[in-house]
Scaffold this motif. Structure first.
Motif, PDB file in Angstrom:
ATOM      1  N   TYR A 251      -7.136 -17.887  10.427  1.00 42.78           N
ATOM      2  CA  TYR A 251      -6.187 -17.384   9.432  1.00 42.78           C
ATOM      3  C   TYR A 251      -4.752 -17.774   9.816  1.00 42.78           C
ATOM      4  O   TYR A 251      -3.961 -18.204   8.970  1.00 42.78           O
ATOM      5  CB  TYR A 251      -6.314 -15.868   9.335  1.00 42.78           C
ATOM      6  CG  TYR A 251      -5.380 -15.215   8.337  1.00 42.78           C
ATOM      7  CD1 TYR A 251      -5.484 -15.492   6.979  1.00 42.78           C
ATOM      8  CD2 TYR A 251      -4.405 -14.324   8.756  1.00 42.78           C
ATOM      9  CE1 TYR A 251      -4.631 -14.892   6.064  1.00 42.78           C
ATOM     10  CE2 TYR A 251      -3.551 -13.712   7.849  1.00 42.78           C
ATOM     11  CZ  TYR A 251      -3.676 -14.008   6.497  1.00 42.78           C
ATOM     12  OH  TYR A 251      -2.822 -13.415   5.596  1.00 42.78           O
TER      13      TYR A 251
ATOM     14  N   GLN B 220       0.822  -1.200   0.000  1.00 38.70           N
ATOM     15  CA  GLN B 220       0.000   0.000   0.000  1.00 38.70           C
ATOM     16  C   GLN B 220       0.865   1.262   0.000  1.00 38.70           C
ATOM     17  O   GLN B 220       1.791   1.398   0.783  1.00 38.70           O
ATOM     18  CB  GLN B 220      -0.927   0.014   1.220  1.00 38.70           C
ATOM     19  CG  GLN B 220      -1.986   1.110   1.158  1.00 38.70           C
ATOM     20  CD  GLN B 220      -3.045   0.910   2.239  1.00 38.70           C
ATOM     21  OE1 GLN B 220      -2.951   0.032   3.073  1.00 38.70           O
ATOM     22  NE2 GLN B 220      -4.062   1.742   2.211  1.00 38.70           N
TER      23      GLN B 220
ATOM     24  N   ALA C 211      -9.264 -14.567  12.904  1.00 39.09           N
ATOM     25  CA  ALA C 211      -7.815 -14.346  12.991  1.00 39.09           C
ATOM     26  C   ALA C 211      -7.105 -15.630  13.420  1.00 39.09           C
ATOM     27  O   ALA C 211      -6.020 -15.946  12.919  1.00 39.09           O
ATOM     28  CB  ALA C 211      -7.508 -13.210  13.961  1.00 39.09           C
TER      29      ALA C 211
ATOM     30  N   TYR D 173     -13.789  -7.780  -1.363  1.00 37.80           N
ATOM     31  CA  TYR D 173     -12.688  -8.739  -1.300  1.00 37.80           C
ATOM     32  C   TYR D 173     -13.179 -10.181  -1.375  1.00 37.80           C
ATOM     33  O   TYR D 173     -12.513 -11.048  -1.949  1.00 37.80           O
ATOM     34  CB  TYR D 173     -11.867  -8.523  -0.030  1.00 37.80           C
ATOM     35  CG  TYR D 173     -11.134  -7.211   0.006  1.00 37.80           C
ATOM     36  CD1 TYR D 173     -10.753  -6.561  -1.173  1.00 37.80           C
ATOM     37  CD2 TYR D 173     -10.814  -6.594   1.213  1.00 37.80           C
ATOM     38  CE1 TYR D 173     -10.084  -5.353  -1.139  1.00 37.80           C
ATOM     39  CE2 TYR D 173     -10.131  -5.384   1.252  1.00 37.80           C
ATOM     40  CZ  TYR D 173      -9.776  -4.769   0.074  1.00 37.80           C
ATOM     41  OH  TYR D 173      -9.108  -3.561   0.108  1.00 37.80           O
TER      42      TYR D 173
ATOM     43  N   VAL E  93     -14.059 -11.544  14.473  1.00 35.14           N
ATOM     44  CA  VAL E  93     -12.718 -11.234  13.961  1.00 35.14           C
ATOM     45  C   VAL E  93     -11.662 -12.018  14.726  1.00 35.14           C
ATOM     46  O   VAL E  93     -10.698 -12.533  14.137  1.00 35.14           O
ATOM     47  CB  VAL E  93     -12.443  -9.712  14.043  1.00 35.14           C
ATOM     48  CG1 VAL E  93     -10.963  -9.408  13.841  1.00 35.14           C
ATOM     49  CG2 VAL E  93     -13.286  -8.969  13.014  1.00 35.14           C
TER      50      VAL E  93
ATOM     51  N   GLU F 266      -8.957  -8.337   7.155  1.00 38.73           N
ATOM     52  CA  GLU F 266      -8.630  -6.939   7.434  1.00 38.73           C
ATOM     53  C   GLU F 266      -9.847  -6.036   7.247  1.00 38.73           C
ATOM     54  O   GLU F 266     -10.079  -5.113   8.035  1.00 38.73           O
ATOM     55  CB  GLU F 266      -7.482  -6.477   6.522  1.00 38.73           C
ATOM     56  CG  GLU F 266      -6.915  -5.116   6.878  1.00 38.73           C
ATOM     57  CD  GLU F 266      -6.282  -5.085   8.263  1.00 38.73           C
ATOM     58  OE1 GLU F 266      -6.186  -3.978   8.837  1.00 38.73           O
ATOM     59  OE2 GLU F 266      -5.886  -6.154   8.782  1.00 38.73           O
TER      60      GLU F 266
ATOM     61  N   GLY G 214      -6.536 -12.933   4.014  1.00 37.91           N
ATOM     62  CA  GLY G 214      -5.955 -11.814   4.750  1.00 37.91           C
ATOM     63  C   GLY G 214      -6.680 -10.508   4.473  1.00 37.91           C
ATOM     64  O   GLY G 214      -6.923  -9.705   5.380  1.00 37.91           O
ATOM     65  N   ARG G 215      -7.036 -10.287   3.214  1.00 34.90           N
ATOM     66  CA  ARG G 215      -7.746  -9.052   2.850  1.00 34.90           C
ATOM     67  C   ARG G 215      -9.166  -9.046   3.425  1.00 34.90           C
ATOM     68  O   ARG G 215      -9.638  -8.003   3.910  1.00 34.90           O
ATOM     69  CB  ARG G 215      -7.791  -8.898   1.328  1.00 34.90           C
ATOM     70  CG  ARG G 215      -6.424  -8.725   0.689  1.00 34.90           C
ATOM     71  CD  ARG G 215      -6.482  -7.868  -0.547  1.00 34.90           C
ATOM     72  NE  ARG G 215      -7.362  -8.425  -1.559  1.00 34.90           N
ATOM     73  CZ  ARG G 215      -7.735  -7.755  -2.656  1.00 34.90           C
ATOM     74  NH1 ARG G 215      -7.305  -6.536  -2.867  1.00 34.90           N
ATOM     75  NH2 ARG G 215      -8.526  -8.324  -3.557  1.00 34.90           N
TER      76      ARG G 215
ATOM     77  N   ARG H 213     -12.041  -6.571  10.229  1.00 37.70           N
ATOM     78  CA  ARG H 213     -11.415  -5.940  11.392  1.00 37.70           C
ATOM     79  C   ARG H 213     -11.657  -4.432  11.388  1.00 37.70           C
ATOM     80  O   ARG H 213     -11.820  -3.814  12.451  1.00 37.70           O
ATOM     81  CB  ARG H 213      -9.918  -6.247  11.403  1.00 37.70           C
ATOM     82  CG  ARG H 213      -9.190  -5.683  12.617  1.00 37.70           C
ATOM     83  CD  ARG H 213      -7.726  -6.066  12.604  1.00 37.70           C
ATOM     84  NE  ARG H 213      -7.513  -7.445  13.044  1.00 37.70           N
ATOM     85  CZ  ARG H 213      -6.893  -8.380  12.340  1.00 37.70           C
ATOM     86  NH1 ARG H 213      -6.406  -8.102  11.144  1.00 37.70           N
ATOM     87  NH2 ARG H 213      -6.740  -9.608  12.821  1.00 37.70           N
ATOM     88  N   ASN H 214     -11.710  -3.839  10.209  1.00 41.02           N
ATOM     89  CA  ASN H 214     -11.945  -2.402  10.067  1.00 41.02           C
ATOM     90  C   ASN H 214     -13.424  -2.052   9.985  1.00 41.02           C
ATOM     91  O   ASN H 214     -13.771  -0.884   9.759  1.00 41.02           O
ATOM     92  CB  ASN H 214     -11.238  -1.874   8.818  1.00 41.02           C
ATOM     93  CG  ASN H 214      -9.731  -1.934   8.933  1.00 41.02           C
ATOM     94  OD1 ASN H 214      -9.180  -1.894  10.025  1.00 41.02           O
ATOM     95  ND2 ASN H 214      -9.045  -2.050   7.802  1.00 41.02           N
TER      96      ASN H 214
END
Length: 228
Positions: A131, A65, A128, A213, A124, A200, A196-197, A203-204
């Motif tokens: 993951y 990023q 996680a 995604y 999440v 995330e 992973g995306r 999580r956000n």
């Protein structure tokens, strides 16, 4: 260089492959920016990003990023050959499953991202953990596939729609061989990248990207096995 509209994805893929295999782009270096590539190929950014996402999922590129995409492997032909080696019957079975999942899972991910803070935090935390288990199970196909499916199952069951969760569990229960075939074709890096995306975005608490995604995860797999 202008790519014909009826072969945009293939044309972009061929160009990227040529630049990598001919060592125009070096491992560890940034490839040209999206803007530069769009200008060079006369394609839209959305078409380019779809192909870049596929290369990233296969572990050929790594997107950073704020910087762009870094070349991390030049093993393009070998990684794509795993997808090309699918038999037609395998393709049909996998495509059926992916098309069904595309109907329900992006919506489920979007709904999960809008859960109340407490519920979302618990989800999440569990995702996680799954993951991390996926990362630790690279090269252990059975554990990896089962954990991958559990990751998706938890999203389906947490979204608040019991019918959706039931439908997901039903299609997965009758398609174990298909799930293993997908792992053989797409490898471990692909799953790690996309999950992973998705994690995330959840999580956000980002519904738009959670949906996006998940859709990209499933559609990129489907596009990869579409016959020419």
């Amino acid at each position: 260089m202008i790519i014909k509209k009826n072969s945009i994805s293939d044309g972009i893929t061929a160009y990227l492959t040529s630049q990598i295999e001919n060592e125009v782009w070096k491992i560890g270096q940034l490839i040209p920016s999206e803007a530069k590539l769009c200008e060079t190929l006369s394609v839209s950014r959305s078409s380019l990003r779809s192909v870049l996402s596929k290369f990233a999922a296969l572990g050929i590129l790594h997107t950073e990023q704020g910087r762009g995409s870094v070349l991390q492997s030049n093993d393009v032909s070998n990684r794509f050959s795993k997808i090309d080696s699918l038999q037609y019957r395998d393709y049909v079975d996998i495509a059926k499953v992916l098309r069904f999942r595309l109907l329900i899972e992006p919506y489920a991910a979007e709904c999960c991202a809008m859960l109340e803070n407490g519920q979302l935090s618990l989800l999440v935390e569990e995702l996680a953990h799954l993951y991390l288990k996926m990362q630790q199970s690279i090269n252990d196909r059975e554990t990896f596939v089962n954990t991958d499916l559990l990751f998706h199952s938890r999203i389906a069951s947490a979204c608040g729609n019991e019918l959706l969760a039931f439908a997901f569990d039903e299609v997965i229960s009758v398609s174990k061989r298909t799930n293993e075939q997908m792992n053989v074709a797409f490898g471990f890096d692909t799953g790690i990248y996309h999950h992973g995306r998705i994690l995330e975005a959840l999580r956000n608490a980002d519904p738009q990207n959670a949906k996006r995604y998940m859709q990209e995860h499933l559609s990129s797999a489907l596009e990869s096995i579409e016959p020419a």
